[in-house]
Enzyme design. Structure first.
Site, PDB file in Angstrom:
ATOM      1  CB  ALA A 170      41.515  27.754  32.953  1.00 60.21           C
ATOM      2  CG  PHE A 180      42.447  27.872  37.502  1.00 54.66           C
ATOM      3  CD1 PHE A 180      42.530  28.121  38.866  1.00 54.66           C
ATOM      4  CD2 PHE A 180      41.187  27.768  36.939  1.00 54.66           C
ATOM      5  CE1 PHE A 180      41.390  28.274  39.644  1.00 54.66           C
ATOM      6  CE2 PHE A 180      40.043  27.909  37.714  1.00 54.66           C
ATOM      7  CZ  PHE A 180      40.154  28.156  39.068  1.00 54.66           C
ATOM      8  NE  ARG A 206      40.199  34.249  32.548  1.00 53.86           N
ATOM      9  CZ  ARG A 206      40.237  33.437  33.612  1.00 53.86           C
ATOM     10  NH1 ARG A 206      39.437  32.402  33.681  1.00 53.86           N
ATOM     11  NH2 ARG A 206      41.084  33.658  34.581  1.00 53.86           N
ATOM     12  CB  THR A 248      48.011  41.506  40.448  1.00 54.34           C
ATOM     13  OG1 THR A 248      46.823  41.300  41.223  1.00 54.34           O
ATOM     14  CG2 THR A 248      48.740  42.730  40.962  1.00 54.34           C
ATOM     15  CG  PHE A 287      53.998  38.272  48.516  1.00 54.72           C
ATOM     16  CD1 PHE A 287      52.746  38.632  48.983  1.00 54.72           C
ATOM     17  CD2 PHE A 287      54.084  37.610  47.299  1.00 54.72           C
ATOM     18  CE1 PHE A 287      51.597  38.333  48.260  1.00 54.72           C
ATOM     19  CE2 PHE A 287      52.945  37.305  46.563  1.00 54.72           C
ATOM     20  CZ  PHE A 287      51.699  37.671  47.051  1.00 54.72           C
ATOM     21  CE  LYS A 326      46.555  32.838  35.973  1.00 53.45           C
ATOM     22  NZ  LYS A 326      45.201  33.364  35.627  1.00 53.45           N
ATOM     23  CE  LYS A 339      40.331  34.446  41.458  1.00 54.75           C
ATOM     24  NZ  LYS A 339      40.273  34.150  40.019  1.00 54.75           N
ATOM     25  CD1 TRP A 343      48.507  43.325  45.109  1.00 57.89           C
ATOM     26  CD2 TRP A 343      49.656  44.519  46.624  1.00 57.89           C
ATOM     27  NE1 TRP A 343      47.677  43.578  46.174  1.00 57.89           N
ATOM     28  CE2 TRP A 343      48.347  44.301  47.113  1.00 57.89           C
ATOM     29  CE3 TRP A 343      50.552  45.249  47.407  1.00 57.89           C
ATOM     30  CZ2 TRP A 343      47.925  44.787  48.355  1.00 57.89           C
ATOM     31  CZ3 TRP A 343      50.133  45.731  48.641  1.00 57.89           C
ATOM     32  CH2 TRP A 343      48.828  45.493  49.112  1.00 57.89           C
TER      33      TRP A 343
END
Length: 555
Positions: free
Chosen positions: A273, A301, A94, A73, A381, A71, A105, A409
């Protein structure tokens, strides 16, 4: 394949003044933190206040999976892509928390060729905002316990103290503690506990405050507990809010950095979140709107958490009106929601994608309730098959939302041009933004609206402890505020094992707290924790620094 930090370290950053010059920001409007970071001086927003706002686009996602959806990215890549096609855009994000960086993470500054830099500094101590919030929070705790020790003239009931200490680290051993042991000189013994800093009400206040004076007033309204008569005791009663504001006088100023393609990025505030409201600061978003034709921001999230709170808390309080929503999904996440294990994500499986699509479909339905145009961004991907992609595209078009394949990405802004063009198409549509509920409704009714409309639950089940807490909030007249539900991000329900689009479930509310300074009511659902723990193999085990000072292992 290069890691995110390798890609970031190979990028030649520009001095932050040069990056911001292109957006008509002068040196005098900045407070520099070295060559590549700066805070917005107080003069900047005043200089821009008469400038019209650009369009506001929220980036959100389906329920997160162990594979990650990209998200942040996508958010960064979309802003880069807009600038690449000649649309002035600033991204507002954020700040990462050290807890997840050292825990499960890793970094949180985007990925691949859609990152914000300096990536290592952003992910670690950055400009010290989270440390300032931690200190302000714990100053209040210290002043509270000192007041009790020094005679307790406010008659505080030590059995009914609601304020917790904080630490910006995952440390389950601190969830429940006993303080004041060791004799009279060491304080009054009582039960206490720690939350992770990003769950602190002070973090929420920082992100929702309009300016320094608003910050001070909100801090003063924080309820630390109740006296023997059941009346609330506040930070202002303890004469703590002035000193707390002093500690936060720099933290309240938004931070400027840059993307890999030298797009300005404003990074400010970091509430999760799942346990907080999950949005960057109002000040940062407003600043991005003044500097952009199209400002891009994100909420934490999945859309059931971050987006709902962005709309019903942040937009309600700030008057912000988003113009469109980008909903991020991946083939892998849909397979996961269709019952496929992580190790099998790379195996083609159209049937699992079809089965898992219901999760994406529910998020689309939810966002439509807010009256906003939607673009589904499928984060690409190499293991995705054309058949899988075509199915999602056809389904999205069938239910009337835009669709774009994102390759940000791997390709940065260039890989997001298709997405950027779809966003511009969506922005031509009329946005009829509306909130989900009236904050003046009874607490239980607001809980039921969110649980039924957003989660798809049958109802909410409120445990006796939560019922008594609701009664207390109603008694002191603070029930007419929006709701912030803390729950697992892994599912629409409060059970992380219920994937896809679960039905026939209740949401169990076990605790209800009032964040009077932030201006909302927090309801804890299921087994959610406000102090996470480290996993069996913490990310910190792979984090290191070489003899030249280069950091390795940070994502």
């Amino acid at each position: 394949m290069k890691t995110d930090i390798q890609i970031a370290n190979e990028t030649q950053m520009e001095n932050i003044e040069k990056v911001l010059e292109r957006f008509d920001i002068s040196y005098d409007d900045l407070e520099l933190y070295g060559k590549y970071k700066a805070k917005a001086a107080n003069s900047l927003y005043n200089n821009l206040k008469d400038k019209p706002n650009g369009k506001l686009v929220l980036v959100t996602a389906i329920n997160p999976t162990p594979a990650g959806e990209g998200k942040t990215t996508t958010t960064i890549g979309l802003s880069q892509a807009l600038n690449k096609i000649g649309v002035k855009s600033v991204v507002a994000l954020r700040e990462p928390s050290l807890g997840p960086c050292m825990g499960i993470k890793g970094g949180a500054a985007g990925g691949g060729y859609s990152q914000v830099v300096p990536m290592d500094e952003i992910n670690l101590h950055f400009t010290g905002d989270l440390h300032a919030i931690t200190t302000a929070n714990n100053l209040l705790s210290a002043m509270l316990d000192n007041h009790i020790q020094q005679g307790n003239s406010l008659n505080i009931d030590t059995r009914n103290i609601t304020w917790k200490r904080t630490l910006d680290m995952n440390d389950r051993a601190l969830r429940n503690i006993t303080i004041g042991l060791g004799g009279k000189i060491n304080g009054v013994p009582r039960e206490d506990g720690f939350m992770i800093t990003v769950a602190s009400e002070i973090m929420a206040i920082l992100c929702l405050a309009n300016d320094l004076q608003d910050l001070k007033e909100r801090l003063g309204k924080i309820i630390v507990g109740y006296n023997m008569s059941g009346e609330p005791v506040t930070a202002k009663d303890l004469k703590a809010n002035g000193a707390m504001t002093v500690l936060l006088k720099d933290a309240i100023k938004p931070n400027f950095v840059q993307t890999l393609e030298h797009t300005p990025a404003i990074i400010h505030g970091g509430p999760f979140a799942n346990i907080a409201h999950g949005c960057n600061s109002i000040q940062a978003t407003n600043l991005a709107l003044k500097l952009s034709e199209v400002a891009i921001t994100e909420a934490g999230f999945g859309a059931d958490l971050g987006a709902e709170k962005f709309f019903d808390i942040k937009c309600r309080m700030s008057g912000l009106k988003p113009d469109a929503v980008v909903l991020v999904a991946t083939i892998r996440s849909l397979k996961f929601n269709g019952g496929v294990e992580k190790q099998d994500f790379s195996i083609p499986n159209v049937d699992a994608v079809k089965k898992g699509f219901v999760n994406l479909e529910k998020h689309i339905e939810n966002i439509k309730k807010y009256g906003l145009p939607i673009v589904v961004s499928l984060n690409s991907f190499v293991t995705d098959t054309q058949e899988e992609i075509d199915f999602i595209k056809e389904q999205c078009e069938k239910i009337g939302v835009h669709f774009a394949l994102s390759e940000v990405w791997a390709k940065g802004g260039e890989g997001g041009i298709a997405l950027a063009n779809k966003v511009l198409e969506a922005l031509k549509e009329e946005a009829n933004f509306k909130l989900l509920y009236d904050e003046k409704l009874p607490i239980e009714e607001k809980l039921n609206i969110i649980a039924k409309e957003i989660y798809g639950a049958d109802s909410v089940k409120i445990l006796p402890k939560a019922k008594s807490e609701i009664a207390q909030i109603e008694k002191i007249g603070l029930d007419k505020m929006p709701i912030c539900i803390a729950k697992t991000p892994a599912s629409f329900s409060d059970n992380p094992n219920l994937l896809g689009r679960p039905t026939g479930f209740d949401v169990t509310i076990k605790e209800v707290r009032v964040s009077a300074g932030a201006g909302f009511i927090v309801a804890l659902a299921g087994d959610v924790m406000v102090m996470p723990g480290l996993p069996k193999t913490p990310a910190a085990e792979n984090l290191d620094i070489d003899e030249k000072g280069n950091i390795v292992g940070l994502f």
